[in-house]
Design an enzyme around this catalytic site. Structure first.
Site, PDB file in Angstrom:
ATOM      1  N   ILE A  19       0.830  -1.200   0.000  1.00 32.77           N
ATOM      2  CA  ILE A  19       0.000   0.000   0.000  1.00 32.77           C
ATOM      3  C   ILE A  19       0.866   1.251   0.000  1.00 32.77           C
ATOM      4  O   ILE A  19       0.573   2.223  -0.706  1.00 32.77           O
ATOM      5  CB  ILE A  19      -0.954  -0.013   1.211  1.00 32.77           C
ATOM      6  CG1 ILE A  19      -2.011  -1.110   1.039  1.00 32.77           C
ATOM      7  CG2 ILE A  19      -1.635   1.350   1.377  1.00 32.77           C
ATOM      8  CD1 ILE A  19      -2.910  -1.300   2.250  1.00 32.77           C
ATOM      9  N   ASP A  63      14.144   2.532  10.959  1.00 30.07           N
ATOM     10  CA  ASP A  63      13.263   1.627  11.695  1.00 30.07           C
ATOM     11  C   ASP A  63      12.383   2.479  12.595  1.00 30.07           C
ATOM     12  O   ASP A  63      12.847   3.025  13.602  1.00 30.07           O
ATOM     13  CB  ASP A  63      14.092   0.646  12.522  1.00 30.07           C
ATOM     14  CG  ASP A  63      13.244  -0.360  13.296  1.00 30.07           C
ATOM     15  OD1 ASP A  63      12.022  -0.135  13.444  1.00 30.07           O
ATOM     16  OD2 ASP A  63      13.801  -1.367  13.774  1.00 30.07           O
ATOM     17  N   ASN A  90       2.174   4.918   7.323  1.00 28.22           N
ATOM     18  CA  ASN A  90       1.709   3.648   6.761  1.00 28.22           C
ATOM     19  C   ASN A  90       2.456   2.429   7.305  1.00 28.22           C
ATOM     20  O   ASN A  90       1.890   1.341   7.330  1.00 28.22           O
ATOM     21  CB  ASN A  90       1.849   3.697   5.230  1.00 28.22           C
ATOM     22  CG  ASN A  90       1.733   2.343   4.593  1.00 28.22           C
ATOM     23  OD1 ASN A  90       0.649   1.781   4.477  1.00 28.22           O
ATOM     24  ND2 ASN A  90       2.876   1.786   4.163  1.00 28.22           N
ATOM     25  N   SER A 141      -9.995  -2.054   9.134  1.00 26.07           N
ATOM     26  CA  SER A 141     -11.427  -2.297   9.309  1.00 26.07           C
ATOM     27  C   SER A 141     -11.699  -3.463  10.254  1.00 26.07           C
ATOM     28  O   SER A 141     -12.848  -3.678  10.672  1.00 26.07           O
ATOM     29  CB  SER A 141     -12.093  -2.548   7.951  1.00 26.07           C
ATOM     30  OG  SER A 141     -12.177  -1.349   7.208  1.00 26.07           O
ATOM     31  N   TYR A 155      -2.921  -7.271  16.982  1.00 21.69           N
ATOM     32  CA  TYR A 155      -2.939  -6.312  15.874  1.00 21.69           C
ATOM     33  C   TYR A 155      -3.981  -5.223  16.096  1.00 21.69           C
ATOM     34  O   TYR A 155      -3.680  -4.024  16.001  1.00 21.69           O
ATOM     35  CB  TYR A 155      -3.211  -7.052  14.572  1.00 21.69           C
ATOM     36  CG  TYR A 155      -3.257  -6.176  13.347  1.00 21.69           C
ATOM     37  CD1 TYR A 155      -2.166  -5.398  12.974  1.00 21.69           C
ATOM     38  CD2 TYR A 155      -4.392  -6.142  12.537  1.00 21.69           C
ATOM     39  CE1 TYR A 155      -2.199  -4.599  11.841  1.00 21.69           C
ATOM     40  CE2 TYR A 155      -4.443  -5.353  11.400  1.00 21.69           C
ATOM     41  CZ  TYR A 155      -3.334  -4.582  11.058  1.00 21.69           C
ATOM     42  OH  TYR A 155      -3.387  -3.805   9.937  1.00 21.69           O
ATOM     43  N   LYS A 159      -4.039  -0.983  16.573  1.00 19.69           N
ATOM     44  CA  LYS A 159      -4.794  -0.100  15.693  1.00 19.69           C
ATOM     45  C   LYS A 159      -5.877   0.677  16.440  1.00 19.69           C
ATOM     46  O   LYS A 159      -6.240   1.791  16.047  1.00 19.69           O
ATOM     47  CB  LYS A 159      -5.391  -0.893  14.534  1.00 19.69           C
ATOM     48  CG  LYS A 159      -4.334  -1.462  13.593  1.00 19.69           C
ATOM     49  CD  LYS A 159      -3.383  -0.377  13.087  1.00 19.69           C
ATOM     50  CE  LYS A 159      -2.392  -0.889  12.072  1.00 19.69           C
ATOM     51  NZ  LYS A 159      -1.497   0.175  11.549  1.00 19.69           N
ATOM     52  N   THR A 190      -2.207  -6.892  -1.602  1.00 23.48           N
ATOM     53  CA  THR A 190      -0.760  -6.710  -1.702  1.00 23.48           C
ATOM     54  C   THR A 190      -0.088  -8.079  -1.865  1.00 23.48           C
ATOM     55  O   THR A 190      -0.710  -9.129  -1.640  1.00 23.48           O
ATOM     56  CB  THR A 190      -0.215  -6.033  -0.437  1.00 23.48           C
ATOM     57  OG1 THR A 190      -0.464  -6.903   0.692  1.00 23.48           O
ATOM     58  CG2 THR A 190      -0.900  -4.699  -0.195  1.00 23.48           C
TER      59      THR A 190
END
Length: 247
Positions: A19, A63, A90, A141, A155, A159, A190
């Protein structure tokens, strides 16, 4: 010919692949000059610079999970261009860890890249973002879907932090005329997404979407392009779920 982002300087983290690469390509197509951040392999980033030219792009290895590296990324950008008009956070990792399977190392690495990196890059960049600047975070999402698997616990924890940072920073930087927004993609095609997935699994994931397909990196990049441009000047503190209606 003048383009919407002519004269703008964009810094995109994790911009050499996936992305992030599509985002860099979209912003350059709109006239921006883009700093392409990468963490390990220089070849993809160097290939992008060769494609777009050194007058429109510049690669910096850093990094983002290390604060001193984040600060250096910003300072090198400022030394070369003097400002950052568009900041796209990103870079990220996607751990597949449920509660029982998470180690302290997993936790620290995931929050280091996904939360600490965006937090401290924005801290370092904010004094150099002029009025009208754009800060764009990335969530997922998966923070909203009902068919969430337990293995996404770590994860989505990272987020969730990003989504709350977006809300608070929109109030903070908004006082200087800088907008702060977040994009939450659904499954996106991806190379990393397709890696190791059999066709049957890909079809199942696609079926979660009313359009019965996987999104493309270019479609996500177009949303970034909108948020980076003048048409989004009155959009602030929002989480745009670019997922085709999955959530």
């Amino acid at each position: 010919m003048s383009y919407p982002l002519t004269g703008k300087i964009a810094l995109v983290t994790g911009a050499s692949k996936g992305i992030g690469k599509s985002v860099a390509e979209n912003l350059i197509a709109q006239g921006a000059t883009v700093v392409i951040n990468y963490s390990r392999d220089p070849a993809p980033a160097d290939a992008l610079v060769a494609k777009f030219g050194a007058d429109r792009s510049f690669a910096i290895k850093a990094d983002v999970s290390i604060v001193s590296e984040s600060q250096r990324l910003v300072s090198e950008t400022i030394a070369k261009y003097g400002k950052i008009d568009i900041l796209v956070l990103n870079a990220g990792v996607l751990p597949n860890k449920d509660l029982a399977g998470t180690t302290e190392e997993d936790f620290d690495r995931s929050f280091g890249v996904n939360v600490k990196g965006p937090y401290f890059i924005t801290q370092a960049a904010a004094p150099h973002i002029p009025e009208g600047g754009k800060v764009i975070f990335f969530s997922t999402s998966l923070t909203a879907v009902s068919m969430l698997m337990p293995s996404y616990l770590l994860y989505i924890a990272t987020k969730g932090a990003i989504e709350q940072m977006t809300r608070a920073l929109a109030k903070d930087l908004g006082r200087r005329g800088i907008t702060v927004n977040c994009i939450s993609p659904g499954p996106t095609g991806t190379d990393l997404f397709y890696q190791g997935k059999p066709d049957a699994l890909i079809k199942t994931i696609a079926s979660w979407n009313p359009m019965n397909r996987i999104g493309s990196p270019e479609e996500i990049a177009k949303v970034v392009g909108f948020l980076a441009g003048p048409e989004s000047d009155w959009v602030n503190g929002q989480n745009l779920r670019a997922n085709g209606g999955m959530a």
